[in-house]
Motif scaffolding. Structure first.
Motif, mmCIF file in Angstrom:
data_model
loop_
_atom_site.group_PDB
_atom_site.id
_atom_site.type_symbol
_atom_site.label_atom_id
_atom_site.label_comp_id
_atom_site.label_asym_id
_atom_site.label_seq_id
_atom_site.Cartn_x
_atom_site.Cartn_y
_atom_site.Cartn_z
ATOM 1 N N PHE A 212 6.336 11.170 -0.543
ATOM 2 C CA PHE A 212 7.119 11.470 -1.744
ATOM 3 C C PHE A 212 6.625 12.735 -2.452
ATOM 4 O O PHE A 212 7.397 13.402 -3.135
ATOM 5 C CB PHE A 212 7.036 10.281 -2.710
ATOM 6 N N SER A 213 5.376 13.063 -2.264
ATOM 7 C CA SER A 213 4.750 14.183 -2.958
ATOM 8 C C SER A 213 4.996 15.495 -2.209
ATOM 9 O O SER A 213 4.604 15.631 -1.045
ATOM 10 C CB SER A 213 3.239 13.928 -3.061
ATOM 11 N N PRO A 214 5.629 16.482 -2.845
ATOM 12 C CA PRO A 214 5.886 17.749 -2.147
ATOM 13 C C PRO A 214 4.629 18.407 -1.590
ATOM 14 O O PRO A 214 4.646 18.934 -0.468
ATOM 15 C CB PRO A 214 6.530 18.614 -3.234
ATOM 16 N N LEU A 215 3.544 18.401 -2.343
ATOM 17 C CA LEU A 215 2.315 19.048 -1.902
ATOM 18 C C LEU A 215 1.819 18.477 -0.577
ATOM 19 O O LEU A 215 1.226 19.199 0.230
ATOM 20 C CB LEU A 215 1.237 18.892 -2.973
ATOM 21 N N HIS A 216 2.068 17.199 -0.354
ATOM 22 C CA HIS A 216 1.572 16.531 0.845
ATOM 23 C C HIS A 216 2.557 16.605 2.010
ATOM 24 O O HIS A 216 2.317 16.017 3.066
ATOM 25 C CB HIS A 216 1.251 15.071 0.527
ATOM 26 N N ASN A 217 3.663 17.318 1.823
ATOM 27 C CA ASN A 217 4.689 17.364 2.860
ATOM 28 C C ASN A 217 5.205 18.771 3.138
ATOM 29 O O ASN A 217 6.297 18.930 3.684
ATOM 30 C CB ASN A 217 5.853 16.446 2.457
ATOM 31 N N ILE A 218 4.430 19.776 2.785
ATOM 32 C CA ILE A 218 4.839 21.154 3.083
ATOM 33 C C ILE A 218 4.822 21.364 4.592
ATOM 34 O O ILE A 218 3.855 21.001 5.267
ATOM 35 C CB ILE A 218 3.908 22.152 2.391
ATOM 36 N N GLY B 206 -4.814 11.183 -8.772
ATOM 37 C CA GLY B 206 -5.161 12.235 -9.721
ATOM 38 C C GLY B 206 -3.987 13.120 -10.092
ATOM 39 O O GLY B 206 -4.069 13.886 -11.056
ATOM 40 N N GLY B 207 -2.887 13.020 -9.362
ATOM 41 C CA GLY B 207 -1.707 13.820 -9.658
ATOM 42 C C GLY B 207 -0.761 13.090 -10.601
ATOM 43 O O GLY B 207 -0.889 11.881 -10.840
ATOM 44 N N TYR B 208 0.204 13.812 -11.137
ATOM 45 C CA TYR B 208 1.128 13.224 -12.099
ATOM 46 C C TYR B 208 1.985 12.146 -11.435
ATOM 47 O O TYR B 208 2.507 12.320 -10.340
ATOM 48 C CB TYR B 208 2.049 14.299 -12.690
ATOM 49 N N GLY B 209 2.124 11.011 -12.121
ATOM 50 C CA GLY B 209 3.001 9.946 -11.676
ATOM 51 C C GLY B 209 2.437 9.045 -10.608
ATOM 52 O O GLY B 209 3.141 8.143 -10.132
ATOM 53 N N HIS B 210 1.167 9.232 -10.241
ATOM 54 C CA HIS B 210 0.624 8.432 -9.143
ATOM 55 C C HIS B 210 0.646 6.944 -9.461
ATOM 56 O O HIS B 210 0.841 6.113 -8.555
ATOM 57 C CB HIS B 210 -0.800 8.867 -8.816
ATOM 58 N N GLU B 211 0.477 6.602 -10.736
ATOM 59 C CA GLU B 211 0.472 5.184 -11.109
ATOM 60 C C GLU B 211 1.835 4.546 -10.861
ATOM 61 O O GLU B 211 1.929 3.325 -10.705
ATOM 62 C CB GLU B 211 0.067 5.026 -12.583
ATOM 63 N N ARG B 212 2.879 5.331 -10.802
ATOM 64 C CA ARG B 212 4.218 4.811 -10.530
ATOM 65 C C ARG B 212 4.585 4.929 -9.054
ATOM 66 O O ARG B 212 5.362 4.134 -8.531
ATOM 67 C CB ARG B 212 5.253 5.561 -11.369
ATOM 68 N N ILE B 213 4.042 5.927 -8.398
ATOM 69 C CA ILE B 213 4.390 6.199 -6.995
ATOM 70 C C ILE B 213 3.516 5.402 -6.040
ATOM 71 O O ILE B 213 3.980 4.912 -5.005
ATOM 72 C CB ILE B 213 4.265 7.710 -6.696
ATOM 73 N N GLY B 214 2.226 5.291 -6.379
ATOM 74 C CA GLY B 214 1.294 4.544 -5.540
ATOM 75 C C GLY B 214 1.124 5.153 -4.162
ATOM 76 O O GLY B 214 1.194 6.372 -3.981
ATOM 77 N N ALA B 215 0.940 4.274 -3.168
ATOM 78 C CA ALA B 215 0.683 4.740 -1.802
ATOM 79 C C ALA B 215 1.859 5.495 -1.207
ATOM 80 O O ALA B 215 1.695 6.226 -0.217
ATOM 81 C CB ALA B 215 0.326 3.551 -0.911
ATOM 82 N N ALA B 216 3.026 5.377 -1.828
ATOM 83 C CA ALA B 216 4.213 6.081 -1.323
ATOM 84 C C ALA B 216 4.107 7.591 -1.509
ATOM 85 O O ALA B 216 4.951 8.333 -0.984
ATOM 86 C CB ALA B 216 5.468 5.567 -2.021
ATOM 87 N N TYR B 217 3.073 8.061 -2.225
ATOM 88 C CA TYR B 217 2.933 9.507 -2.441
ATOM 89 C C TYR B 217 2.897 10.276 -1.127
ATOM 90 O O TYR B 217 3.295 11.446 -1.067
ATOM 91 C CB TYR B 217 1.683 9.819 -3.274
ATOM 92 N N LYS B 218 2.424 9.616 -0.067
ATOM 93 C CA LYS B 218 2.276 10.328 1.205
ATOM 94 C C LYS B 218 3.608 10.837 1.747
ATOM 95 O O LYS B 218 3.624 11.822 2.496
ATOM 96 C CB LYS B 218 1.594 9.417 2.233
ATOM 97 N N ILE C 252 4.338 18.622 -8.405
ATOM 98 C CA ILE C 252 4.296 18.780 -6.945
ATOM 99 C C ILE C 252 3.266 17.881 -6.278
ATOM 100 O O ILE C 252 3.283 17.714 -5.062
ATOM 101 C CB ILE C 252 3.998 20.246 -6.563
ATOM 102 N N ASP C 253 2.367 17.289 -7.075
ATOM 103 C CA ASP C 253 1.296 16.454 -6.534
ATOM 104 C C ASP C 253 1.393 15.069 -7.146
ATOM 105 O O ASP C 253 1.106 14.870 -8.326
ATOM 106 C CB ASP C 253 -0.062 17.077 -6.846
ATOM 107 N N ASN C 254 1.803 14.088 -6.339
ATOM 108 C CA ASN C 254 1.877 12.698 -6.782
ATOM 109 C C ASN C 254 0.767 11.857 -6.190
ATOM 110 O O ASN C 254 0.801 10.623 -6.276
ATOM 111 C CB ASN C 254 3.227 12.082 -6.400
ATOM 112 N N GLY C 255 -0.234 12.523 -5.581
ATOM 113 C CA GLY C 255 -1.356 11.812 -4.997
ATOM 114 C C GLY C 255 -2.334 11.326 -6.048
ATOM 115 O O GLY C 255 -2.131 11.513 -7.255
#
Length: 280
Positions: A190-196, A176-188, A171-174
């Motif tokens: 793409f990451s469920p935790l950041h878009n509730i 320190g979160g899982y997959g951040h190295e693949r998601i990068g700045a797009a986590y904002k 749920i966290d791609n920011g």
């Protein structure tokens, strides 16, 4: 989105014929990649009734895995009266794709199911998305993430499920979160935790306290934010358990989590209390 009405009708009718082994429907084709949904239905399904749908997304870090990850879950919940769908989606190992394509496919599958709800005997207002690990991310993201829609999708058809069942979800791609190295700045976006946001579907969240990928604190924060926007999030923690603890190979924990999910769906009015199905 490709609409396969003639194929869908043939597959759907043959699937409900007891002697048929056909269980797949093509929901999307991208170039030469064909993506299917496998359907499991209640034994005594009635053509005039509309049933809740339960849609499963497999785990595997958006890199691998296959739709049979949740086969046992689908078999159980179809016996309980839900129409269950096991979804293909593109992965890195098999298709050379990124997590963004995985999410596009997840959204396409839900739109396909909702658009063709009548053919499937599904109530389009009672669709539950479920998934484990990266599949849990996809389930949550179909509800919370507005971006990453396939260009061929009819976006007037909602991909937002009406409830969520998340098994140690990413749920966290920011940072320190899982997959951040693949998601990068797009986590904002793409990451469920950041878009509730307000209107997020009611959720049940399963997590082992010894999960090395999904910290308990992250799950607790997710629950807090969900409740802050007025959505329910039932967090079920399993002491000492690691990632993937809920899978069928861990039979006792599989049974426990399945029954918790069953009770959750009862609380939403998606399942009746009976009949009780023996889990084997």
């Amino acid at each position: 989105m490709l609409k396969k009405y003639s194929i869908l009708a043939i597959v759907f009718l043959s699937y409900f014929t007891p002697c048929s082994s056909q269980k797949k429907v093509l929901y999307k084709q991208v170039d030469t990649v064909r993506l299917f949904i496998e359907i499991h239905v209640p034994e005594n399904i009635k053509a005039k009734n509309k049933y809740p749908a339960l849609v499963f997304f497999f785990g595997g870090g958006w890199k691998g895995g296959d739709r049979h990850h949740f086969l046992n879950h689908a078999q159980y919940f179809s016996q309980r009266g839900l129409v269950c769908f096991l979804v293909d989606y593109r992965t890195e190992t098999k298709h050379g794709t990124t997590p963004f394509e995985s999410l596009k496919d997840a959204k396409s599958s839900l739109r396909f199911i909702r658009e063709n709800a009548h053919e499937f005997g599904v109530d389009p207002s009672k669709i539950i998305a479920a998934g484990g690990s990266a599949g849990g991310h996809l389930a949550a993201a179909t509800a919370l993430i507005e971006s990453y829609n396939e260009e061929t999708d009819d976006v007037s058809i909602s991909c937002i499920p009406n409830a969520l069942a998340l098994f140690n979800p990413v749920i966290d791609n920011g940072p320190g979160g899982y997959g951040h190295e693949r998601i990068g700045a797009a986590y904002k976006d793409f990451s469920p935790l950041h878009n509730i946001k307000r209107g997020a579907p009611p959720t049940i969240f399963f997590l082992g306290t010894n999960d090395k990928l999904i910290p308990v604190a992250t799950a607790q924060y997710y629950k807090t934010v969900m409740e802050k926007v007025g959505s329910s999030c039932k967090l079920k923690l399993y002491e000492g358990e690691g990632h993937g603890f809920f899978n069928y190979r861990n039979l006792d924990l599989y049974k426990e989590t399945v029954l918790e999910m069953d009770h959750f769906l009862q609380s939403l009015g998606y399942l009746e209390q009976n009949p009780v199905i023996e889990i084997e």
